[in-house]
Design a protein around this motif. Structure first.
Motif, PDB file in Angstrom:
ATOM      1  N   ALA A   1       0.838  -1.314  -0.048  1.00 17.08           N
ATOM      2  CA  ALA A   1      -0.027  -0.062  -0.031  1.00 17.08           C
ATOM      3  C   ALA A   1       0.894   1.218  -0.073  1.00 17.08           C
ATOM      4  N   LEU A   2       1.770   1.124   0.895  1.00 19.41           N
ATOM      5  CA  LEU A   2       2.818   2.509   0.759  1.00 19.41           C
ATOM      6  C   LEU A   2       3.401   2.591  -0.518  1.00 19.41           C
ATOM      7  N   ILE A   3       3.980   1.605  -1.084  1.00 22.54           N
ATOM      8  CA  ILE A   3       4.632   1.906  -2.100  1.00 22.54           C
ATOM      9  C   ILE A   3       3.745   2.235  -3.374  1.00 22.54           C
ATOM     10  N   GLY A   4       2.750   1.909  -3.646  1.00 23.38           N
ATOM     11  CA  GLY A   4       1.654   2.070  -4.491  1.00 23.38           C
ATOM     12  C   GLY A   4       1.343   3.500  -4.254  1.00 23.38           C
ATOM     13  N   LEU A   5       0.833   3.809  -3.082  1.00 26.55           N
ATOM     14  CA  LEU A   5       0.514   5.123  -2.870  1.00 26.55           C
ATOM     15  C   LEU A   5       1.672   6.194  -3.254  1.00 26.55           C
ATOM     16  N   ALA A   6       2.667   5.918  -2.669  1.00 28.08           N
ATOM     17  CA  ALA A   6       3.891   6.885  -3.057  1.00 28.08           C
ATOM     18  C   ALA A   6       4.168   7.021  -4.454  1.00 28.08           C
ATOM     19  N   ILE A   7       3.891   6.028  -5.226  1.00 27.19           N
ATOM     20  CA  ILE A   7       3.952   5.977  -6.802  1.00 27.19           C
ATOM     21  C   ILE A   7       2.940   7.007  -7.402  1.00 27.19           C
ATOM     22  N   GLY A   8       1.849   6.369  -7.159  1.00 27.96           N
ATOM     23  CA  GLY A   8       0.462   7.057  -7.614  1.00 27.96           C
ATOM     24  C   GLY A   8       0.547   8.326  -7.087  1.00 27.96           C
TER      25      GLY A   8
ATOM     26  N   GLU B   1       4.229  -6.589  -9.019  1.00 29.16           N
ATOM     27  CA  GLU B   1       3.748  -5.229  -9.764  1.00 29.16           C
ATOM     28  C   GLU B   1       2.407  -5.070 -10.112  1.00 29.16           C
ATOM     29  N   LEU B   2       1.686  -6.214 -10.132  1.00 26.15           N
ATOM     30  CA  LEU B   2       0.227  -6.053 -10.621  1.00 26.15           C
ATOM     31  C   LEU B   2      -0.462  -5.401  -8.974  1.00 26.15           C
ATOM     32  N   LYS B   3      -0.071  -5.887  -8.067  1.00 24.77           N
ATOM     33  CA  LYS B   3      -0.743  -5.181  -6.814  1.00 24.77           C
ATOM     34  C   LYS B   3      -0.278  -3.796  -6.499  1.00 24.77           C
ATOM     35  N   ILE B   4       0.870  -3.404  -6.592  1.00 27.77           N
ATOM     36  CA  ILE B   4       1.338  -2.101  -6.520  1.00 27.77           C
ATOM     37  C   ILE B   4       0.806  -1.183  -7.755  1.00 27.77           C
ATOM     38  N   THR B   5       0.691  -1.510  -9.025  1.00 28.11           N
ATOM     39  CA  THR B   5       0.119  -0.932  -9.964  1.00 28.11           C
ATOM     40  C   THR B   5      -1.575  -0.541  -9.894  1.00 28.11           C
ATOM     41  N   LEU B   6      -1.876  -1.685  -9.134  1.00 27.70           N
ATOM     42  CA  LEU B   6      -3.585  -1.235  -8.791  1.00 27.70           C
ATOM     43  C   LEU B   6      -3.463  -0.204  -7.687  1.00 27.70           C
ATOM     44  N   VAL B   7      -2.655  -0.374  -6.706  1.00 23.97           N
ATOM     45  CA  VAL B   7      -2.977   0.750  -5.883  1.00 23.97           C
ATOM     46  C   VAL B   7      -2.408   2.135  -6.353  1.00 23.97           C
ATOM     47  N   ALA B   8      -1.344   2.187  -7.128  1.00 24.81           N
ATOM     48  CA  ALA B   8      -1.155   3.453  -7.602  1.00 24.81           C
ATOM     49  C   ALA B   8      -2.048   4.218  -8.520  1.00 24.81           C
ATOM     50  N   LEU B   9      -2.749   3.106  -9.325  1.00 25.88           N
ATOM     51  CA  LEU B   9      -3.909   3.480 -10.059  1.00 25.88           C
ATOM     52  C   LEU B   9      -5.086   4.193  -9.051  1.00 25.88           C
TER      53      LEU B   9
ATOM     54  N   SER C   1      -4.965   5.402  -6.223  1.00 25.76           N
ATOM     55  CA  SER C   1      -4.635   6.640  -5.551  1.00 25.76           C
ATOM     56  C   SER C   1      -4.209   7.837  -6.288  1.00 25.76           C
ATOM     57  N   PHE C   2      -4.106   7.465  -7.610  1.00 23.41           N
ATOM     58  CA  PHE C   2      -3.541   8.694  -8.750  1.00 23.41           C
ATOM     59  C   PHE C   2      -4.746   9.523  -8.966  1.00 23.41           C
ATOM     60  N   PHE C   3      -5.797   9.263  -9.051  1.00 26.79           N
ATOM     61  CA  PHE C   3      -6.963  10.093  -9.488  1.00 26.79           C
ATOM     62  C   PHE C   3      -7.516  11.103  -8.421  1.00 26.79           C
ATOM     63  N   PRO C   4      -7.740  10.493  -7.199  1.00 25.06           N
ATOM     64  CA  PRO C   4      -8.282  11.650  -6.203  1.00 25.06           C
ATOM     65  C   PRO C   4      -7.186  12.715  -5.982  1.00 25.06           C
ATOM     66  N   ILE C   5      -5.783  12.274  -5.853  1.00 21.16           N
ATOM     67  CA  ILE C   5      -4.739  13.299  -5.586  1.00 21.16           C
ATOM     68  C   ILE C   5      -4.665  14.113  -6.900  1.00 21.16           C
TER      69      ILE C   5
ATOM     70  N   GLY D   1      -8.395   5.754   1.065  1.00 19.48           N
ATOM     71  CA  GLY D   1      -9.407   4.553   0.907  1.00 19.48           C
ATOM     72  C   GLY D   1      -9.320   3.786  -0.638  1.00 19.48           C
ATOM     73  N   ALA D   2      -9.071   4.501  -1.617  1.00 16.82           N
ATOM     74  CA  ALA D   2      -9.038   3.922  -2.902  1.00 16.82           C
ATOM     75  C   ALA D   2      -7.818   2.854  -2.771  1.00 16.82           C
ATOM     76  N   ALA D   3      -6.811   3.206  -2.151  1.00 18.64           N
ATOM     77  CA  ALA D   3      -5.575   2.376  -2.184  1.00 18.64           C
ATOM     78  C   ALA D   3      -5.920   1.178  -1.464  1.00 18.64           C
ATOM     79  N   TRP D   4      -6.681   1.106  -0.457  1.00 20.57           N
ATOM     80  CA  TRP D   4      -6.969  -0.102   0.166  1.00 20.57           C
ATOM     81  C   TRP D   4      -7.704  -0.805  -0.400  1.00 20.57           C
ATOM     82  N   LEU D   5      -8.774  -0.281  -1.199  1.00 18.43           N
ATOM     83  CA  LEU D   5      -9.739  -1.073  -1.836  1.00 18.43           C
ATOM     84  C   LEU D   5      -9.201  -1.857  -2.942  1.00 18.43           C
ATOM     85  N   SER D   6      -8.044  -1.011  -3.803  1.00 22.31           N
ATOM     86  CA  SER D   6      -7.522  -1.651  -4.860  1.00 22.31           C
ATOM     87  C   SER D   6      -6.643  -2.987  -4.278  1.00 22.31           C
ATOM     88  N   LEU D   7      -6.060  -2.583  -3.020  1.00 23.58           N
ATOM     89  CA  LEU D   7      -5.014  -3.574  -2.487  1.00 23.58           C
ATOM     90  C   LEU D   7      -5.876  -4.966  -2.101  1.00 23.58           C
ATOM     91  N   VAL D   8      -7.180  -4.815  -1.775  1.00 30.94           N
ATOM     92  CA  VAL D   8      -8.203  -6.016  -1.429  1.00 30.94           C
ATOM     93  C   VAL D   8      -8.200  -6.714  -2.887  1.00 30.94           C
TER      94      VAL D   8
END
Length: 283
Positions: free
Chosen positions: A93-100, A149-157, A159-163, A214-221
């Motif tokens: 979650a942290l890696i994907g959130l940081a990238i996105g 990579e799939l899991k981190i990419t989903l989290v990054a996607l 978290s990207f749009f709200p920010i 919130g979107a990051a945790w949803l994507s990680l699920v």
């Protein structure tokens, strides 16, 4: 004829506003009371859940009692299994959130500050916004595989749009007269960004961060249910195979607690950073 004694300034300050709270580091009693009131509803819901499970309204194979869920978590914590899964989920979650988040912050700032950035960046982002990123899982599997990579990419996607959109809106909603006044006072481009644009956009940016978490945790699920070997999602999928409903519910509770904890930390940082802002308070 004697004149009545006059009240000095310190005396007036001591007598005025007897109910006022001193500006000190202590938490006002009203704030403490409100925090306890906010915990009443969740505790009441858990108690009703426990009662319904104990009297048979909720079958244990469908929804176990909260005490059974806590017992399952205690057993998994004994050998370190639960801590391992939680740590792996937090890392993803942290890696994907940081990238996105970093990519969204850069692109949102360029689109909000520069006209050419707005013309080049915002239209494709608006188009991509209409695509459900969780629906891209089959295509992402082809592109990046089914590993981390799939899991981190989903989290990054996720978290990207709200920010991005809150950064863009926060910059565009700044009153242009403030920028002109700063320019008149002799502030250069960097000074205007630091003293006008950044403080004006911070409230929207914090809102975007809260939505992104919130979107990051949803994507990680979703991501952790695709060929994962560790993580809370993997733990839930494995428990589903053996009809261990208590562990499945435990995973959902952990996701909720992680999301709530991260949101509380962000709200604390927001209060400290935006201490100058005075918004409308509920009565």
């Amino acid at each position: 004829m004697t004149s009545s004694p006059t009240t000095t300034a310190p005396d007036r300050a001591d007598s005025a506003a007897p109910g006022a709270v001193a500006l000190s580091g202590s938490t006002p009693p009203v704030v403490t009371s409100r925090r306890w009131r906010r915990a009443v509803t969740p505790v009441l819901l858990v108690l009703l859940w426990e009662l319904a499970a104990r009297i048979g309204l909720l079958p244990p194979e469908k929804l176990p009692a909260p005490t059974d869920v806590i017992r399952a978590g205690w057993l998994l914590s004994g050998d370190g299994t639960l801590a391992l899964h939680v740590l792996d989920s937090l890392t993803r979650a942290l890696i994907g959130l940081a990238i996105g988040g970093l990519l969204a912050l850069v692109l949102g700032s360029l689109a909000g500050l520069l006209r050419i950035g707005d013309d080049a960046i915002d239209p494709p982002v608006q188009m991509a916004r209409m695509l459900p990123h969780l629906g891209l899982v089959p295509l992402l599997i082809i592109w990046v595989g089914i590993g981390e990579e799939l899991k981190i990419t989903l989290v990054a996607l996720g978290s990207f749009f709200p920010i991005y959109f809150n950064t863009y809106a926060g910059i565009r909603d700044i009153d242009e007269r403030l920028v002109e006044a700063a320019r008149t006072c002799g502030l250069g481009a960097w000074g205007r960004l630091r003293h006008v644009v950044l403080p004006g956009a911070l409230p929207s940016l914090f809102l975007g961060l809260r939505l992104a978490i919130g979107a990051a945790w949803l994507s990680l699920v979703v991501g952790e249910q695709v060929n994962a070997q560790t993580g809370i999602g993997f733990l839930m999928m494995e428990a589903r195979e053996f009809y261990q409903t208590d562990i499945v519910v435990l995973g959902l509770v952990i996701y909720a607690l992680l999301g709530l904890g991260s949101d509380l930390l962000l709200r604390f940082a927001e209060r400290r950073t935006l201490s100058w802002r005075r918004g409308l308070k509920a009565t």
